[in-house]
Design an enzyme around this catalytic site. Structure first.
Site, mmCIF file in Angstrom:
data_model
loop_
_atom_site.group_PDB
_atom_site.id
_atom_site.type_symbol
_atom_site.label_atom_id
_atom_site.label_comp_id
_atom_site.label_asym_id
_atom_site.label_seq_id
_atom_site.Cartn_x
_atom_site.Cartn_y
_atom_site.Cartn_z
ATOM 1 N N ASP A 52 15.147 26.621 25.047
ATOM 2 C CA ASP A 52 15.042 27.641 24.007
ATOM 3 C C ASP A 52 14.167 28.810 24.431
ATOM 4 O OD1 ASP A 52 16.596 26.171 22.143
ATOM 5 O OD2 ASP A 52 14.854 24.955 21.627
ATOM 6 N N TYR A 110 10.887 16.350 30.448
ATOM 7 C CA TYR A 110 10.154 17.475 29.873
ATOM 8 C C TYR A 110 8.675 17.127 29.778
ATOM 9 C CZ TYR A 110 14.424 19.866 28.265
ATOM 10 O OH TYR A 110 15.614 20.522 28.203
#
Length: 268
Positions: A52, A110
């Site tokens: 994002d 992540y």
């Protein structure tokens, strides 16, 4: 047509994310523009994950095919010559034409950073979420994070408005730990030891804003607002409104994409 697998790093600050959009600079759009300038034709670039706006990457993976004959080192140099400093191709590898950065990936890792000191060092303002709580309960956060390991329905951690056929995902590893800061760490030298915390998660896939929603939930546990077992009730409820808020995008980084079946993070 020679095909390549690229390892890409980027500072997501000021970018609209990975995916090409009508307005704003995207990582995909920048790479496609650079590749098109090299190949003299429109080149499509596929990415392993759609990070994002504001999210960073150390090990994003992309795939593309060219008409022009070029070896991997030359491709790295040529692409970087056309890219802004915030986006860099770290490595390139020739692959079969059938390789696809997204569909062939077996896991993604992540990492999310939080700074718990009273004052946020300026150098960390775009890469860590400032949670001024020196007494944050890291052990409880880690305990809650570990309860998320395994195959679950993560609907409670998916942002509203997402369109997916299934909200079930597998997390191979989900851990919270303090980050050691030493004098040898260069730009990090002089920062308060123990104030930097990392949440690292490896899974077969992630829903939109899933990691950030998990982090917001773990911080609620760390503040003592909920006990670690709360996350199990959230998983069962499948209700986004019951979980914690999504953490800011800037603290999140795509660390690694794996294409090996046995690379599933750490369970140490």
């Amino acid at each position: 047509m020679p095909s390549f697998r690229l390892t890409v790093a980027y500072d997501g600050t000021g970018l609209v994310g990975w995916q090409r959009q009508a307005n704003g600079l995207s990582v995909q759009g920048l790479l496609e523009s650079a590749a098109t300038a090299l190949d003299g034709r429109a080149v499509a670039v596929a990415g392993a994950g759609r990070t994002d706006a504001g999210v960073h990457a150390l090990g994003q993976v992309a795939s593309l095919s060219l008409v022009r004959e070029m070896d991997a080192p030359a491709l790295v140099r040529a692409l970087n010559a056309h890219l802004p400093p915030a986006v860099r191709v770290i490595d390139a590898e020739a692959v079969a034409a059938s390789f696809h950065a997204r569909f062939d990936a077996t896991s993604k890792t992540y990492r999310y950073h939080l700074w718990t000191g009273v004052v946020l060092p300026p150098l960390l303002r775009h890469v860590a979420w400032h949670v001024p709580a020196p007494d944050l309960r890291i052990a409880d956060m880690d305990g809650a994070a570990r309860l998320l390991e395994g195959r679950h329905d993560f609907a409670a951690f998916q942002s509203t408005g997402s369109e997916v056929t299934s909200t079930t995902r597998t997390l191979y590893s989900s851990r919270v730990r303090p980050v050691a800061i030493r004098e040898a760490d260069g730009l990090m030298a002089g920062l308060c030891a123990g104030a930097l915390i990392a949440y690292e998660v490896c899974g077969d896939g992630f829903l939109r804003h899933m990691v950030r929603s998990v982090v917001g939930t773990l911080v609620d546990v760390g503040r003592g607002r909920e006990e670690p077992a709360w996350v199990l009730r959230l998983l069962a409820a499948c209700n986004r409104s019951q979980a914690g808020p999504a953490a800011p995008a800037g603290g999140l980084c795509l660390v690694r994409v794996s294409y090996e079946a046995n690379d599933r993070g750490t369970n140490g």
